[in-house]
Design a protein around this motif. Structure first.
Motif, PDB file in Angstrom:
ATOM      1  N   ARG A 103       0.800  -1.228   0.000  1.00  0.00           N
ATOM      2  CA  ARG A 103       0.000   0.000   0.000  1.00  0.00           C
ATOM      3  C   ARG A 103       0.836   1.284   0.000  1.00  0.00           C
ATOM      4  O   ARG A 103       0.479   2.282   0.618  1.00  0.00           O
ATOM      5  CB  ARG A 103      -0.965   0.010   1.187  1.00  0.00           C
ATOM      6  CG  ARG A 103      -1.966  -1.144   1.130  1.00  0.00           C
ATOM      7  CD  ARG A 103      -2.929  -1.088   2.286  1.00  0.00           C
ATOM      8  NE  ARG A 103      -3.889  -2.202   2.217  1.00  0.00           N
ATOM      9  CZ  ARG A 103      -4.856  -2.406   3.121  1.00  0.00           C
ATOM     10  NH1 ARG A 103      -4.978  -1.578   4.150  1.00  0.00           N
ATOM     11  NH2 ARG A 103      -5.677  -3.433   2.982  1.00  0.00           N
ATOM     12  N   PHE A 104       1.939   1.240  -0.716  1.00  0.00           N
ATOM     13  CA  PHE A 104       2.660   2.474  -1.014  1.00  0.00           C
ATOM     14  C   PHE A 104       1.911   3.186  -2.140  1.00  0.00           C
ATOM     15  O   PHE A 104       1.475   2.552  -3.100  1.00  0.00           O
ATOM     16  CB  PHE A 104       4.085   2.174  -1.467  1.00  0.00           C
ATOM     17  CG  PHE A 104       5.045   1.893  -0.347  1.00  0.00           C
ATOM     18  CD1 PHE A 104       6.004   2.831   0.018  1.00  0.00           C
ATOM     19  CD2 PHE A 104       4.996   0.687   0.350  1.00  0.00           C
ATOM     20  CE1 PHE A 104       6.907   2.569   1.031  1.00  0.00           C
ATOM     21  CE2 PHE A 104       5.889   0.421   1.377  1.00  0.00           C
ATOM     22  CZ  PHE A 104       6.842   1.358   1.719  1.00  0.00           C
ATOM     23  N   LYS A 105       1.777   4.483  -2.025  1.00  0.00           N
ATOM     24  CA  LYS A 105       1.071   5.260  -3.041  1.00  0.00           C
ATOM     25  C   LYS A 105       2.067   5.918  -3.992  1.00  0.00           C
ATOM     26  O   LYS A 105       3.080   6.458  -3.561  1.00  0.00           O
ATOM     27  CB  LYS A 105       0.204   6.320  -2.375  1.00  0.00           C
ATOM     28  CG  LYS A 105      -0.910   5.735  -1.517  1.00  0.00           C
ATOM     29  CD  LYS A 105      -1.762   6.843  -0.913  1.00  0.00           C
ATOM     30  CE  LYS A 105      -2.900   6.258  -0.082  1.00  0.00           C
ATOM     31  NZ  LYS A 105      -3.741   7.319   0.543  1.00  0.00           N
ATOM     32  N   GLU A 106       1.744   5.878  -5.278  1.00  0.00           N
ATOM     33  CA  GLU A 106       2.604   6.492  -6.284  1.00  0.00           C
ATOM     34  C   GLU A 106       2.318   7.982  -6.400  1.00  0.00           C
ATOM     35  O   GLU A 106       1.163   8.400  -6.492  1.00  0.00           O
ATOM     36  CB  GLU A 106       2.400   5.823  -7.642  1.00  0.00           C
ATOM     37  CG  GLU A 106       2.860   4.375  -7.685  1.00  0.00           C
ATOM     38  CD  GLU A 106       2.735   3.767  -9.063  1.00  0.00           C
ATOM     39  OE1 GLU A 106       3.542   4.149  -9.948  1.00  0.00           O
ATOM     40  OE2 GLU A 106       1.835   2.935  -9.260  1.00  0.00           O
ATOM     41  N   ASP A 107       3.393   8.781  -6.361  1.00  0.00           N
ATOM     42  CA  ASP A 107       3.251  10.228  -6.462  1.00  0.00           C
ATOM     43  C   ASP A 107       4.549  10.824  -7.008  1.00  0.00           C
ATOM     44  O   ASP A 107       5.584  10.771  -6.345  1.00  0.00           O
ATOM     45  CB  ASP A 107       2.933  10.831  -5.081  1.00  0.00           C
ATOM     46  CG  ASP A 107       2.797  12.342  -5.129  1.00  0.00           C
ATOM     47  OD1 ASP A 107       2.546  12.894  -6.212  1.00  0.00           O
ATOM     48  OD2 ASP A 107       2.963  12.977  -4.065  1.00  0.00           O
ATOM     49  N   ASP A 108       4.477  11.377  -8.212  1.00  0.00           N
ATOM     50  CA  ASP A 108       5.625  12.074  -8.805  1.00  0.00           C
ATOM     51  C   ASP A 108       6.866  11.190  -8.823  1.00  0.00           C
ATOM     52  O   ASP A 108       7.940  11.588  -8.370  1.00  0.00           O
ATOM     53  CB  ASP A 108       5.884  13.368  -8.033  1.00  0.00           C
ATOM     54  CG  ASP A 108       6.903  14.261  -8.730  1.00  0.00           C
ATOM     55  OD1 ASP A 108       7.053  14.140  -9.969  1.00  0.00           O
ATOM     56  OD2 ASP A 108       7.568  15.051  -8.033  1.00  0.00           O
ATOM     57  N   SER A 109       6.733   9.983  -9.348  1.00  0.00           N
ATOM     58  CA  SER A 109       7.807   8.991  -9.507  1.00  0.00           C
ATOM     59  C   SER A 109       8.325   8.416  -8.187  1.00  0.00           C
ATOM     60  O   SER A 109       9.353   7.738  -8.160  1.00  0.00           O
ATOM     61  CB  SER A 109       8.985   9.571 -10.322  1.00  0.00           C
ATOM     62  OG  SER A 109       9.719  10.504  -9.570  1.00  0.00           O
ATOM     63  N   TYR A 110       7.627   8.671  -7.094  1.00  0.00           N
ATOM     64  CA  TYR A 110       7.963   8.067  -5.801  1.00  0.00           C
ATOM     65  C   TYR A 110       6.855   7.096  -5.391  1.00  0.00           C
ATOM     66  O   TYR A 110       5.683   7.283  -5.729  1.00  0.00           O
ATOM     67  CB  TYR A 110       8.080   9.124  -4.705  1.00  0.00           C
ATOM     68  CG  TYR A 110       9.281  10.028  -4.788  1.00  0.00           C
ATOM     69  CD1 TYR A 110      10.504   9.652  -4.238  1.00  0.00           C
ATOM     70  CD2 TYR A 110       9.186  11.277  -5.399  1.00  0.00           C
ATOM     71  CE1 TYR A 110      11.607  10.502  -4.305  1.00  0.00           C
ATOM     72  CE2 TYR A 110      10.278  12.123  -5.466  1.00  0.00           C
ATOM     73  CZ  TYR A 110      11.484  11.732  -4.914  1.00  0.00           C
ATOM     74  OH  TYR A 110      12.568  12.571  -4.984  1.00  0.00           O
TER      75      TYR A 110
END
Length: 235
Positions: A103-110
């Motif tokens: 459940r890591f969220k993707e945001d701006d290549s992170y």
């Protein structure tokens, strides 16, 4: 060896002064139970107590930089002797699948996830995977990018996975120096807010990943938390 003797002398002097200070209080209490203390005796006892305490603190503060540098070098030398930990099958697809599953969220290549921690309230992990032809340059640019990105959290850690077609001895030297410096700094300077980083080098040809694990099960430093996170998800 000379520095070690100096540290022993400084800390021995401070300990002796603390013992004298508290010994004077205990002696005064014992005398008061056996007879009435005169005003001069009370003044002498208080003078010995406060004088010893102030002198001990003065020695500590005057030698603070020396003691800190000694402790930094001691820890750095310890971590320098550690071997790199290796993770097999560290492909981008596998890493991404694991992060999404956790459940890591993707945001701006992170990939980003905030985890609760008893010692540090919560830690925000920023995971980034990137290809590189120059490890040293990539680390510098990614660090600058990360510092500009996160400014609203108390504790943040960058997990930077760098993929290279070929890893050179110089790359491993850079990884060791960077990891030792980061882990030692995290151990000695625990500020809030704070940011840290853990870099993993990946051989794209073999999918073998390397990082420096400080091997502490109960470390509360950000680097220590990052090592446990890597082992939990990928090893």
């Amino acid at each position: 060896m000379k520095k070690e003797k100096s540290v022993v002398l400084i800390m021995g002097s401070v300990l002796l002064l603390f013992l004298i200070a508290f010994g004077s209080l205990c002696y005064g209490g014992w005398l008061q139970n056996t007879r009435t203390l005169s005003g001069i005796q009370i003044i002498v006892m208080l003078f010995v107590f406060f004088g010893s305490m102030l002198l001990a603190l003065a020695i500590l503060f005057s030698n603070y930089s020396f003691l800190l540098s000694y402790e930094f070098l001691k820890k750095a030398n310890k971590y320098n002797n550690y071997e790199f930990s290796k993770i097999n099958n560290f492909t981008k697809d596998r890493v991404s699948q694991i992060l999404k599953k956790e459940r890591f969220k993707e945001d701006d290549s992170y990939f980003i996830k905030k985890k609760l921690s008893l010692a540090k309230d919560s830690i925000s992990y920023y995971v980034r995977q990137i290809d590189s032809l120059d490890v040293s340059y990539t680390i510098k640019t990614e660090y600058a990018r990360f510092e500009n990105k996160q400014k609203k959290v108390n504790y943040a850690c960058l997990l930077l996975f760098i993929y290279c077609d070929q890893l050179m001895d110089m790359d491993f030297d850079n990884l060791r120096n960077l990891s030792v410096d980061q882990s030692t700094t995290d151990d000695l300077f625990r500020t809030k807010p704070a940011i840290s980083s853990l870099v993993i080098l990946v051989n794209s040809q073999t999918n073998e990943a390397y990082y420096l694990d400080i091997q502490k099960k109960f470390s509360i430093s950000l680097y220590g938390y990052s090592c446990r996170t890597i082992k939990k998800y990928f090893q």
